[in-house]
Scaffold this motif. Sequence first.
Motif, short mmCIF file in Angstrom:
data_model
loop_
_atom_site.label_atom_id
_atom_site.label_comp_id
_atom_site.label_asym_id
_atom_site.label_seq_id
_atom_site.Cartn_x
_atom_site.Cartn_y
_atom_site.Cartn_z
N LEU A 92 -6.62 8.58 -5.60
CA LEU A 92 -7.84 7.96 -6.56
C LEU A 92 -7.69 8.31 -8.00
O LEU A 92 -7.42 9.33 -8.34
N LEU A 93 -7.49 7.12 -8.88
CA LEU A 93 -7.28 7.29 -10.17
C LEU A 93 -8.56 7.51 -11.01
O LEU A 93 -9.12 6.54 -10.91
N ASP A 113 2.12 4.31 -13.93
CA ASP A 113 2.76 5.62 -13.60
C ASP A 113 2.71 5.83 -12.23
O ASP A 113 3.78 6.44 -11.60
N VAL A 114 1.82 5.55 -11.45
CA VAL A 114 1.59 5.96 -9.89
C VAL A 114 2.76 4.92 -9.27
O VAL A 114 3.37 5.40 -8.31
N LEU A 115 2.75 3.62 -9.49
CA LEU A 115 3.66 2.90 -9.10
C LEU A 115 5.03 3.38 -9.20
O LEU A 115 5.92 3.02 -8.40
N ASP A 116 5.26 4.06 -10.61
CA ASP A 116 6.65 4.62 -10.93
C ASP A 116 6.90 5.78 -10.01
O ASP A 116 7.96 5.73 -9.46
N GLU A 117 5.87 6.69 -9.73
CA GLU A 117 6.14 7.44 -8.79
C GLU A 117 6.45 7.12 -7.29
O GLU A 117 7.25 7.70 -6.59
N MET A 118 5.89 6.06 -6.78
CA MET A 118 6.36 5.45 -5.70
C MET A 118 7.81 5.08 -5.51
O MET A 118 8.17 5.38 -4.56
N ALA A 119 8.12 4.53 -6.54
CA ALA A 119 9.48 4.29 -6.73
C ALA A 119 10.55 5.39 -6.75
O ALA A 119 11.56 5.56 -6.16
N ILE A 120 10.16 6.53 -7.43
CA ILE A 120 11.04 7.84 -7.55
C ILE A 120 10.91 8.52 -6.48
O ILE A 120 11.93 8.96 -5.89
N THR A 121 9.84 8.60 -5.60
CA THR A 121 9.76 9.31 -4.40
C THR A 121 10.21 8.38 -3.21
O THR A 121 10.17 8.77 -1.85
N ASN A 122 10.34 7.35 -3.41
CA ASN A 122 10.87 6.42 -2.21
C ASN A 122 10.00 6.05 -1.22
O ASN A 122 10.35 6.13 -0.24
N LEU A 170 -2.39 4.85 -0.18
CA LEU A 170 -3.48 3.95 -0.55
C LEU A 170 -3.80 4.32 -1.93
O LEU A 170 -4.09 5.45 -2.31
N ILE A 171 -3.42 3.22 -3.10
CA ILE A 171 -3.78 3.59 -4.56
C ILE A 171 -5.11 3.07 -4.75
O ILE A 171 -5.00 1.57 -4.35
N LYS A 172 -6.01 3.71 -5.10
CA LYS A 172 -7.44 3.02 -5.59
C LYS A 172 -7.71 3.54 -7.16
O LYS A 172 -7.82 4.63 -7.29
N ALA A 173 -7.80 2.49 -7.75
CA ALA A 173 -8.10 2.80 -9.31
C ALA A 173 -9.66 2.64 -9.42
O ALA A 173 -10.29 1.64 -8.95
N SER A 174 -10.13 3.59 -10.17
CA SER A 174 -11.49 3.30 -10.32
C SER A 174 -11.76 2.53 -11.63
O SER A 174 -10.64 2.01 -12.20
N GLN A 228 7.95 3.90 0.78
CA GLN A 228 8.20 2.38 1.18
C GLN A 228 6.85 1.53 1.54
O GLN A 228 6.98 0.37 1.31
N ILE A 229 5.81 2.28 2.02
CA ILE A 229 4.72 1.41 2.32
C ILE A 229 3.37 1.99 1.30
O ILE A 229 3.26 3.19 1.66
N TYR A 230 3.12 1.04 0.49
CA TYR A 230 1.75 1.55 -0.26
C TYR A 230 1.20 0.14 -0.48
O TYR A 230 1.74 -0.90 -0.41
N ALA A 231 -0.31 0.52 -0.86
CA ALA A 231 -1.10 -0.63 -1.26
C ALA A 231 -1.92 -0.40 -2.28
O ALA A 231 -2.54 0.85 -2.31
N ILE A 232 -2.23 -1.30 -3.09
CA ILE A 232 -3.58 -1.17 -4.20
C ILE A 232 -4.65 -1.74 -3.50
O ILE A 232 -4.63 -2.92 -2.95
N VAL A 233 -5.79 -0.88 -3.33
CA VAL A 233 -6.76 -1.16 -2.58
C VAL A 233 -8.17 -1.01 -3.57
O VAL A 233 -8.07 -0.15 -4.40
#
Length: 188
Positions: free
Chosen positions: A81-82, A154-163, A140-144, A165-170
């Motif tokens: 939760l951002l 920045d969170v999407l960059d962290e998804m790439a850094i930590t590899n 699950l990435i949820k932005a307020s 594979q499955i994430y969604a912006i909800v």
Amino acid sequence: MAELNSGDGGGKKKGHVRSKKQNAGVDLTAMVDLAFLLITFFMLTTSLSKPQSMNLAMPDKTKTDVPITLETADDKTVTLLLGEKNQILWYYGLPTAPIEGPEKVGYGKNGIRKVLLEKKELVKSKYAAYEAKKQEMIVLIKASKKSNYKNLVDVLDEMAITNVQIYAIVDITADENAMLEKEGLLTK
């Protein structure tokens, strides 16, 4: 460079003795040549900034108004939760009964990256008997409404850094907004 020499005018003046003043002329041709050489050198050796982009798979637009739901195990799901103060509130499991969290962290290697790597290893160890696709953690990435775009990137960059594979912006829910308010990461 052309110079204009002014003479004494051919006539003599009475009783006045003046010393001849020399015109201070500076030849700037060499300086102009050097300036153009330097400009050319810096133009050819400077690399222009290339736009940076990340691949982001977007879903196809569906014409049906029926929401698509996907059932997943709650012990494979991490929700981020951002908030509005460059902080992230994360929990592991369901929002009504989290297995772990909610906990407030920051960005970077000692913040959300550390959490993602730990949870990824935990999910892999729990589902080690299954095939590799079923061992993947889901984020699950949820932005307020008050979070900024930089935090999402920045969170999407962290998804790439930590590899991951499955994430969604909800979309964020009212219960999760209440969680952010309780932790002081969202003001009304």
